[in-house]
Design an enzyme around this catalytic site. Structure first.
Site, mmCIF file in Angstrom:
data_model
loop_
_atom_site.group_PDB
_atom_site.id
_atom_site.type_symbol
_atom_site.label_atom_id
_atom_site.label_comp_id
_atom_site.label_asym_id
_atom_site.label_seq_id
_atom_site.Cartn_x
_atom_site.Cartn_y
_atom_site.Cartn_z
ATOM 1 N N HIS A 32 0.830 -1.214 0.000
ATOM 2 C CA HIS A 32 0.000 0.000 0.000
ATOM 3 C C HIS A 32 0.862 1.261 0.000
ATOM 4 O O HIS A 32 0.498 2.291 0.568
ATOM 5 C CB HIS A 32 -0.957 0.016 1.194
ATOM 6 N N ASN A 76 -10.079 -3.395 1.786
ATOM 7 C CA ASN A 76 -9.708 -3.400 0.372
ATOM 8 C C ASN A 76 -10.950 -3.186 -0.483
ATOM 9 O O ASN A 76 -12.075 -3.148 0.022
ATOM 10 C CB ASN A 76 -9.044 -4.723 -0.014
ATOM 11 N N TYR A 127 0.142 -4.611 11.791
ATOM 12 C CA TYR A 127 -0.052 -3.193 11.498
ATOM 13 C C TYR A 127 0.648 -2.314 12.532
ATOM 14 O O TYR A 127 1.283 -1.312 12.195
ATOM 15 C CB TYR A 127 -1.544 -2.857 11.444
#
Length: 760
Positions: free
Chosen positions: A95, A168, A382
């Protein structure tokens, strides 16, 4: 059609009214404005170092003599070059290339039955959001229009803390367990020996991995579909992908899937168009989002949830914890409960879009996590990623990430610490009994008291072992056109694979999806497969999966190019442009050159001067071209129209680029219109003559709208003077403009045969 136009106009008026006071239209904006934003270009500002020392000369370093060495004493130079050397933070592994926008979320219907989260049960709130869209595979320098999954990440700045819904544009994922994520990303990234290819998966390593991982088959069907080449971020669905849980005040649990649906419908590019755009405008999606917001065409997305009661968890032929599966909407309908509007572009790309840090574990009271093994791994990954990108734990203090609600804790220090904590203690318990743990009335975060037991194991649940049924359902749900595109994509991707063993193995996997699909892919690769299907297609469909079911017939925000040259008919241009604008589309003038294009009236009376104060929107004398035929291409627009004017058309007939525009738009299934003399230009193009008007009759077939003789409408003055009223009239009269607008609203015209050698 008229009702839709009225609704769009009303929505735009409301959005303009809501935005009239920006910046400062949300609590997040107010905080940024008061604490963080600066306007560097205001009059009176003087250059200074980061410590506030004013600088009178910034063009030369401090040297010992005019030709002498630079002195270490030059603190201004050292500050400047050091800041420059450290401008970049580590690029995201995935990303990396993204685009962002500010906005707000409004809840239509309280979900207090399912969750205690105030953002989902208080309809009086207007929650600020920041959204980041992105590609997955490529680096920051790759193109926007590559075939790839798109990230759809939303940061809600709620009064209970930040909630990051990180998803997404595809509802399923490649793998079932996060432990395989490093292998997946390594395989889809450029190959390690030569760093090729960038921004695409059409290479041996990815398909080697995918063909050896049958669980990826469902995701591969989505990857090969048009979903991975979206028309724009504004016309792209979003999904939470994983299964989360909602917890209400009674501590009851429900499973939930999150959905975003664009108000404009879900639309895609065609593959040839996407490839060309990668060279013509690598920033195509970024630019589209930015320009739409700047022009007041604010992107909007409806927010939906699929709810499954805890008692119904096992009532499916798949496992709710398996992120390679979706819940068909026919089994569990989506409840559309709110809407998100994006109404402001960032002030600084790095400070906001690049520094925004999303973490799936950022939730608020009333939202929790299922045991989805991919989600459990994301919750670790994350946070770990942001710790690396920001060189420590203080990324939540960066302005774009900072919550809008007050917060206190005993966390201290570290790299990039922004907060200045006052007080004598930094631990709990302490003698001041402050800050204290939250009491029940403070509405703290409560983890659902789920009973957990079992043997330590690396095994997966039985339903995780089935990989093909939903891939087959996806194939069955596609229209014939979408199936053709999917097959072509598979042939392209696997056709770029050099190892025949990989190609064969993947085609054998596709045999478990559908025999016809596998055979068509195999035929394109020169691979032989069994003549009979080993597994029978179960026949189940989910119509919601087809993009063709999201076409609402609205031309809103579509980009329409008017192709003209000197000598164009100004009456035709003004009428048609007014009608197209009134329908909600954006119009652009394309000429042989940029600058002023003269109308037939000015060409006939070159000495006559244009009255002062005449608006370009209403001028009979000329109009300014936004682009030339050379500097822009038809791929950048959704439709084209050629007004009349004998001299204009004669000029365009001798311009090969004009024919390239028309032929390419036809090949890409876009709406093409022409009136009076403009029809003659179409007759010399590759468009089949049978689709073009031969007299004054208006013809509209396969997205080609023509009228050999153009009759000025009775509403011509109102078209120029009042666009909204004009389009209402157009919708009633059944004239050329009405036919053209309706055709633009269809997005593409798939009933064309574009295999003609002249078109190709």
């Amino acid at each position: 059609m008229t009702d839709l136009v009225n609704r769009l106009a009303a929505t735009k008026d409301k959005l303009a009214e809501d935005s009239a006071t920006k910046p400062g239209s949300s609590k997040k904006d107010q905080i940024l404005e008061q604490e963080n934003r600066t306007q560097d270009q205001e009059p009176g500002h003087v250059l200074a170092t980061p410590t506030g020392v004013k600088i009178d000369h910034t063009d030369d370093t401090l040297k010992a003599g005019e030709r002498g060495p630079t002195l270490m004493e030059d603190f201004h130079f050292r500050y400047s070059i050091t800041q420059f050397d450290h401008e970049r933070i580590p690029e995201r592994v995935v990303h990396a290339r993204g685009s962002g926008a500010h906005g707000y979320f409004e809840l239509f219907e309280s979900q207090a039955e399912f969750t205690s989260a105030k953002v989902l049960n208080d309809t009086s709130r207007k929650t600020p959001v920041f959204v980041r869209f992105s590609t997955v595979q490529g680096s920051r320098g790759s193109a926007d229009t590559v075939r790839d999954v798109r990230g759809f990440a939303v940061k809600f700045y709620t009064d209970e803390g930040n909630w990051d819904l990180v998803g997404n544009n595809i509802p399923v994922f490649f793998i079932q367990d996060a432990i395989k994520f490093p292998d997946l990303v390594h395989s889809l990234k450029p190959e390690p020996h030569n760093e090729i290819p960038q921004g695409q998966t059409a290479h041996d390593n990815f398909w080697d991995f995918a063909s050896l991982m049958p669980e990826s088959t469902h995701m591969l069907m989505w990857i090969l579909s048009d979903r991975t080449i979206p028309r724009s971020y504004r016309m792209m669905q979003g999904f939470g992908v994983n299964t989360y849980i909602l917890i209400n005040e009674k501590m009851e649990r429900h499973f939930v899937k999150f959905h975003w649906k664009p108000v404009l419908g879900t639309h895609s590019l065609v593959w040839d168009e996407a490839q060309k755009l990668g060279g013509q405008d690598p920033d195509y999606h970024r630019r589209d989002l930015w320009e739409a917001i700047e022009s007041g065409n604010y992107p909007q997305y409806d927010f939906g949830i699929q709810i499954v009661a805890e008692k119904d968890e096992h009532n499916f032929d798949f496992d709710l914890l398996d992120c390679t599966k979706l819940i068909p909407e026919e089994q569990v309908p989506v409840r559309w409960i709110g809407r998100m509007t994006l109404d402001r572009n960032p002030d600084n790309f790095f400070a906001e879009t690049e520094q925004v840090a999303f973490c799936t574990q950022h939730v608020v009271p009333g939202i929790g996590f299922s045991n989805d093994p991919m989600l459990q791994g994301r919750n670790f990954s994350y946070l770990d990623t942001q710790l690396n990108r920001f060189n420590g734990p203080n990324f939540n203090e960066v302005p774009i990430n900072k919550p809008i609600c007050p917060f206190f804790n005993n966390l201290r220090d570290g790299f990039n610490r922004q907060r200045i904590n006052k007080g004598k203690v930094n631990y709990w318990p302490n003698r001041y009994v402050n800050p204290r743990p939250a009491a029940e009335e403070d509405h703290p975060y409560m983890h659902f008291p789920e009973k957990t037991e079992g043997l330590k194991t690396r095994l997966r649940a039985p339903k995780f072992k089935e990989h093909y049924k939903q891939a087959t359902m996806f194939w069955n749900s596609m229209s014939d056109v979408e199936k053709d595109h999917l097959v072509a994509a598979a042939r392209f991707e696997l056709g770029r694979v050099d190892d025949l063993r990989i190609q064969t193995r993947q085609v054998e996997n596709f045999l478990n999806v559908d025999h016809e699909f596998a055979k068509r892919v195999a035929d394109g690769l020169g691979i032989k497969i069994p003549s009979e299907a080993a597994v029978q297609n179960h026949g189940r469909q989910s119509p919601a999966l087809s993009q063709l079911n999201t076409v609402f017939g609205s031309p809103a925000t579509r980009k329409v190019a008017f192709i003209v040259a000197d000598g164009y008919d100004s009456t035709q241009l003004l009428e048609l442009r007014g009608a197209v604008k009134a329908a909600g589309a954006m119009t652009f003038i394309i000429g042989p050159r940029r600058g002023k294009i003269k109308s037939s009236k000015q060409m006939e009376n070159p000495e006559e001067e244009e009255p002062e104060g005449t608006s370009p929107e209403t001028s009979d004398y000329g109009i300014y071209a936004d682009f030339s035929l050379f500097t822009a291409k038809s791929t950048l627009f959704d439709a084209i129209i050629v007004p009349g004017g004998a001299q204009s058309i004669n000029t365009l007939k001798n311009n090969g680029e004009a024919f390239q525009w028309i032929n390419e738009a036809y090949k890409h299934f876009k709406t093409i219109g022409a009136v009076s003399d403009g029809v003659a230009l179409l007759r010399e193009s590759a468009i089949p003559p049978s689709l073009i008007s031969i007299d004054e009759a208006i013809t509209s077939e396969k997205g080609v709208v023509t009228a050999g003789v153009y009759s000025a409408s009775k509403e011509s003055e109102s078209i120029v003077g009042s666009a909204i009223e004009a389009v209402k009239s157009v919708g009633k009269t059944g004239n050329f403009a009405k036919s053209f607008i309706e055709a633009v609203g269809q997005h593409r015209h798939w009933d064309r045969d574009c295999t003609n050698k002249n078109v190709l």
